[in-house]
Motif scaffolding. Structure first.
Motif, short mmCIF file in Angstrom:
data_model
loop_
_atom_site.label_atom_id
_atom_site.label_comp_id
_atom_site.label_asym_id
_atom_site.label_seq_id
_atom_site.Cartn_x
_atom_site.Cartn_y
_atom_site.Cartn_z
N GLU A 104 0.81 -1.22 0.00
CA GLU A 104 0.00 0.00 0.00
C GLU A 104 0.85 1.27 0.00
O GLU A 104 0.54 2.23 -0.71
CB GLU A 104 -0.95 0.02 1.21
N ASP A 105 1.92 1.29 0.80
CA ASP A 105 2.76 2.48 0.88
C ASP A 105 4.19 2.20 0.44
O ASP A 105 5.12 2.95 0.78
CB ASP A 105 2.77 3.03 2.30
N ALA A 158 -0.01 -1.98 -8.15
CA ALA A 158 0.89 -2.06 -7.00
C ALA A 158 2.12 -1.18 -7.16
O ALA A 158 2.76 -0.80 -6.17
CB ALA A 158 1.31 -3.51 -6.76
N SER A 159 2.48 -0.86 -8.39
CA SER A 159 3.72 -0.11 -8.65
C SER A 159 3.51 1.38 -8.87
O SER A 159 4.46 2.09 -9.20
CB SER A 159 4.43 -0.70 -9.87
N LYS A 160 2.28 1.85 -8.67
CA LYS A 160 1.98 3.26 -8.96
C LYS A 160 2.86 4.24 -8.20
O LYS A 160 3.27 5.27 -8.73
CB LYS A 160 0.50 3.55 -8.66
N LYS A 161 3.17 3.93 -6.92
CA LYS A 161 3.89 4.88 -6.08
C LYS A 161 5.34 4.48 -5.83
O LYS A 161 6.06 5.19 -5.13
CB LYS A 161 3.17 5.03 -4.74
N VAL A 162 5.79 3.35 -6.37
CA VAL A 162 7.14 2.89 -6.05
C VAL A 162 8.17 3.58 -6.94
O VAL A 162 7.87 4.03 -8.05
CB VAL A 162 7.26 1.35 -6.19
N SER A 163 9.39 3.67 -6.43
CA SER A 163 10.48 4.31 -7.17
C SER A 163 11.35 3.29 -7.87
O SER A 163 12.11 3.65 -8.79
CB SER A 163 11.33 5.15 -6.22
N LYS A 164 11.29 2.03 -7.46
CA LYS A 164 12.12 1.00 -8.09
C LYS A 164 11.51 -0.36 -7.82
O LYS A 164 10.88 -0.59 -6.79
CB LYS A 164 13.55 1.06 -7.56
N ILE A 165 11.74 -1.28 -8.76
CA ILE A 165 11.29 -2.66 -8.62
C ILE A 165 12.49 -3.58 -8.75
O ILE A 165 13.34 -3.41 -9.63
CB ILE A 165 10.22 -3.02 -9.67
N LEU A 166 12.56 -4.57 -7.86
CA LEU A 166 13.62 -5.58 -7.90
C LEU A 166 12.95 -6.94 -8.08
O LEU A 166 12.18 -7.38 -7.23
CB LEU A 166 14.45 -5.56 -6.63
#
Length: 350
Positions: free
Chosen positions: A242-243, A291-299
């Protein structure tokens, strides 16, 4: 009923609860316990277990049994599944529902008997020839080995298509509590099946279309049901998304390691989250975008040199930077190892 059960055995128990009464296969590490459990349990319920002379024979026995309308399954690992690929293509082309279990081991070639996730391309992208799709489910626990096998039979019937339960060798070999509940099984009518009556003997279950226009029409029909499945069947799990500022993506045993890495990061004040695909095809693209709308990076972390990561990148289409970390050869990253990789990515953002 709760019991302590190995993942490979849970698959067979789930299949029986789903109404499967036919198993054809050939033992191979780390999937051999699937055949052993089928040999033990199928005769007890009046079912059929047959150890084929090879994996090629096994998948063609599956084809024949499915053509009669039976709920049928087989299981293998990388080298054996490679041999089955032509038969799987035939099953898809003939629109025959069946379940194929792939307990993934290291490769290519004979590789070793340790766990990997390197069959993603082979199962999700086809493997055999022609324009077809497999429905692919990825359990992350012994409980899901049973539950997703039940679901695989239901989806195979719903779309008249092969469904694959793909688990790494870790999930196949581990033992955990398993809760099983008896359920009433309603197997859909199969007017297309060859069942020995005068009427059904007219049915011919085949994938051959000699005229180009006929084959094209058949492929368009297959594609229409794949489009329906892609809209209706994606499944996933979110954990602390969520955050989340950084999102970890993985499936199978890797997702369990990632979950612990997220918990460790949260204790240190980093807002990390986990996205776990449960259906590898259809891939849960819409849910990942959300789920990725607010994230800065994905691993993305896999037990391969990078396969599912391609679908993650295609889904996000440059909206979020996607990085990859993989282990191969049967090596599973520790929680601390993933945490270190995560922190390196976070520091790069500062």
């Amino acid at each position: 009923m709760r019991q302590l059960c190995k993942g490979n055995v849970a698959i067979v128990k789930g299949a029986i609860l789903a109404g499967c009464r036919s198993y054809f296969g050939y033992p191979i590490t780390p999937a051999s316990e699937v055949a052993e459990a089928a040999a033990l349990y199928m005769p007890q319920i009046g079912g059929t277990f047959l150890q084929a002379e090879s994996e090629v024979a096994a998948i063609n026995m599956v084809y024949g049994a499915a053509a009669t309308g039976a709920r049928v399954m087989t299981a293998s690992s990388g080298p054996g599944v490679s041999l089955m690929q032509e038969g799987i293509s035939y099953c898809a082309g003939s629109e025959l529902p069946c379940v194929i279990v792939d307990i993934v081991r290291g490769g290519p070639g004979l590789g070793n008997i340790a766990p990997e996730q390197s069959d993603y391309f082979a199962m999700v992208k086809g493997g055999g020839h022609g324009c077809y799709r497999n429905i692919v489910l990825a359990p992350a626990s012994v409980q899901e080995m049973a539950d997703l096998t039940v679901l695989a039979f239901d989806l195979a019937d719903k779309y008249r298509n092969p469904a694959v339960v793909m688990a790494d060798g870790f999930i196949g070999q581990m033992m955990e509590p398993l809760d099983l509940e008896y359920r009433e099984v309603t197997i859909p009518e199969r007017p297309w099946a060859v069942q020995g009556t005068a009427e059904t003997r007219k049915n011919l279950v085949s994938s051959i279309y000699l005229e180009p226009d006929d084959l094209e029409a058949h492929i368009r029909k297959l594609e229409a049901k794949y489009i329906r499945a892609a809209a209706a069947e994606p499944r996933h799990e979110n954990f602390e998304t969520e955050d989340a500022e950084v999102l970890l993506v993985g499936y199978g045993i890797t997702s369990r390691v990632l979950r612990s890495a997220v918990e460790m990061a949260r204790r240190e004040g980093l807002k990390a989250g986990l996205f776990r695909p449960i259906t590898l095809w259809p891939f849960p693209a819409k849910a990942l975008l959300e789920a990725s709308k607010k994230v800065s990076k994905i691993l993305v972390v896999e037990l391969s040199n990078g396969q599912m990561v391609e679908d993650v990148r295609l889904t996000l289409n440059g909206k979020v930077p996607v990085e990859f970390y993989g282990r191969t050869g049967g090596n599973v990253p520790s929680v601390e190892e993933v945490h270190s990789q995560l922190m390196q990515r976070v520091m790069a953002l500062v």
